[in-house]
Design a protein around this motif. Structure first.
Motif, PDB file in Angstrom:
ATOM      1  N   MET A 246       0.850  -1.199   0.000  1.00 36.32           N
ATOM      2  CA  MET A 246       0.000   0.000   0.000  1.00 36.32           C
ATOM      3  C   MET A 246       0.882   1.245   0.000  1.00 36.32           C
ATOM      4  N   THR A 247       0.604   2.176  -0.886  1.00 36.80           N
ATOM      5  CA  THR A 247       1.386   3.405  -0.979  1.00 36.80           C
ATOM      6  C   THR A 247       0.976   4.381   0.123  1.00 36.80           C
ATOM      7  N   PRO A 248       1.958   4.844   0.955  1.00 34.89           N
ATOM      8  CA  PRO A 248       1.626   5.811   2.012  1.00 34.89           C
ATOM      9  C   PRO A 248       1.038   7.085   1.432  1.00 34.89           C
ATOM     10  N   SER A 249       0.025   7.608   2.101  1.00 31.17           N
ATOM     11  CA  SER A 249      -0.617   8.840   1.648  1.00 31.17           C
ATOM     12  C   SER A 249      -0.120  10.023   2.457  1.00 31.17           C
TER      13      SER A 249
END
Length: 381
Positions: free
Chosen positions: A1-4
């Motif tokens: 999951m790409t950090p936001s």
């Protein structure tokens, strides 16, 4: 999951908690791990009692794994009805209503008995579920210092609202002290208010045969005293209950949102709670044993003489309390560690919970560990 980047503030918040030794870690238990447990709320040792386990199994076989719906649709079984009748009879109340947890019981009853245009006076030592219930109520809320009856009276005397509700624990969960229920009830009587008492830590420990502090003080006969309790502590199961008059119960069935919109308590928990209550009726000495063990733990650790199953060993600094709890764990003793915000700054502590099923040998071993850890140079002073 790409950090936001939108959630990057979480990193700073986590770093701040870590710097103040307030980070929490989930530590899964394993079956048969062989530690002495002074951290759980299974005060009477009924969570693993063969009759209680069999009660859960039998109910699951009879009804299935889940309640299948809310209490008003398909989530009420004849076992639910029987449990409610048995709890009401045991505690001396006219009626009872079972919820999926003690938390939802508190949310449901506080909101249903208050609302806009009413006043809630909340004891500063109340459990988080009562605090959250007050926030959801849309009532005007006045928070008073823990056990300050005079402050409660001032709030009630100065109110403009027609309806008022005073909420408190019977036994304060962090240190096990008793709330001044008799004086609080007198204040409610004098100013036309309802007293709501959470007996989460009183049921099974205080009163004749564990019937609770409200029963012990002779307050069950008053309709303006409404009691909540959890089935997950002394009864070793799961769920919550409101103990009250029939007309208050009927009001909750019609209006308590956590009753109307939540799935009913699972059959296994209902069966376990019924079996646990039967054991407690047959063996009322379990309640006495809890207090005996608590007094022994307090004497060894230098804590104040306990009034309940909870023994609070205040160490002050959060780092010291955490280090002490970890050292206990290394030595085969599980203890609770309460740090801010669960307790005020500067009062971090070991929270020990006495158990009726603790053998004399295990109690002796536990006391030996506690004595050594509290004197251990590896635990920061």
């Amino acid at each position: 999951m790409t950090p936001s980047p939108t959630l990057d503030w979480l990193d700073a918040a986590a770093a701040d908690r870590k710097a103040r030794h307030l980070s929490r870690v989930l530590r899964p238990r394993t079956a048969g791990e062989g530690v002495i447990d002074l951290a759980s709320n299974d005060y009477l040792g009924l969570g693993t009692h063969p009759e209680v386990v069999e009660g859960a199994i039998a109910a699951t076989r009879r009804w299935g794994a889940g309640a299948t719906g809310s209490r008003l649709v398909t989530g009420t079984t004849t076992d639910h009805q029987a449990l409610q009748a048995e709890l009401a009879d045991f505690t001396g109340h006219p009626s009872a209503l079972v919820f999926s947890s003690g938390y939802t019981a508190n949310l449901g009853v506080v909101v249903a008995l208050s609302g806009r245009g009413s006043l809630i006076v909340s004891d500063g030592g109340s459990h988080a579920s009562l605090v959250d219930a007050c926030r959801l109520s849309r009532a005007r809320v006045v928070v008073v210092e823990r056990g300050d009856v005079a402050a409660v009276e001032r709030a009630l005397a100065g109110r403009s609202e027609e309806r008022a509700l005073v909420v408190t624990d019977s036994v304060y969960s962090a240190d096990g002290d008793l709330a001044p229920l008799t004086a609080l009830h007198a204040a409610c009587e004098g100013y036309g208010a309802v007293l709501l008492v959470d007996e989460a830590h009183g049921l099974g420990v205080r009163g004749a045969g564990g019937r609770g502090l409200v029963d012990e003080l002779g307050l069950t006969r008053h309709e303006n005293v409404v009691v909540t309790a959890t089935l997950s502590k002394a009864l070793g199961a799961q769920g919550g209950v409101v103990l009250t008059s029939e007309r208050v119960r009927d009001h909750l069935v019609d209006t308590a949102r956590t009753f109307i919109f939540d799935t009913g308590l699972a059959p296994a928990s209902v069966g376990a709670a019924r079996a646990a209550l039967a054991v407690l009726r047959r063996e009322p000495q379990r309640a006495d044993r809890v207090l005996e063990v608590a007094e022994h733990l307090a004497a060894v650790t230098g804590a104040d003489r306990p009034s309940s199953a909870v023994v609070s060993v205040i160490l002050g600094d959060a780092e010291r309390a955490y280090a002490a709890s970890q050292r206990c764990a290394e030595l085969g003793l599980r203890v609770g560690c309460f740090r801010p915000p669960s307790v005020p700054e500067g009062t971090a502590r070991l929270r020990l919970t006495a158990r009726a099923d603790l053998s004399d040998a295990d109690l002796s071993d536990a006391c030996g560990v506690l004595t050594g850890v509290l004197a251990d140079s590896r635990v920061p002073a």
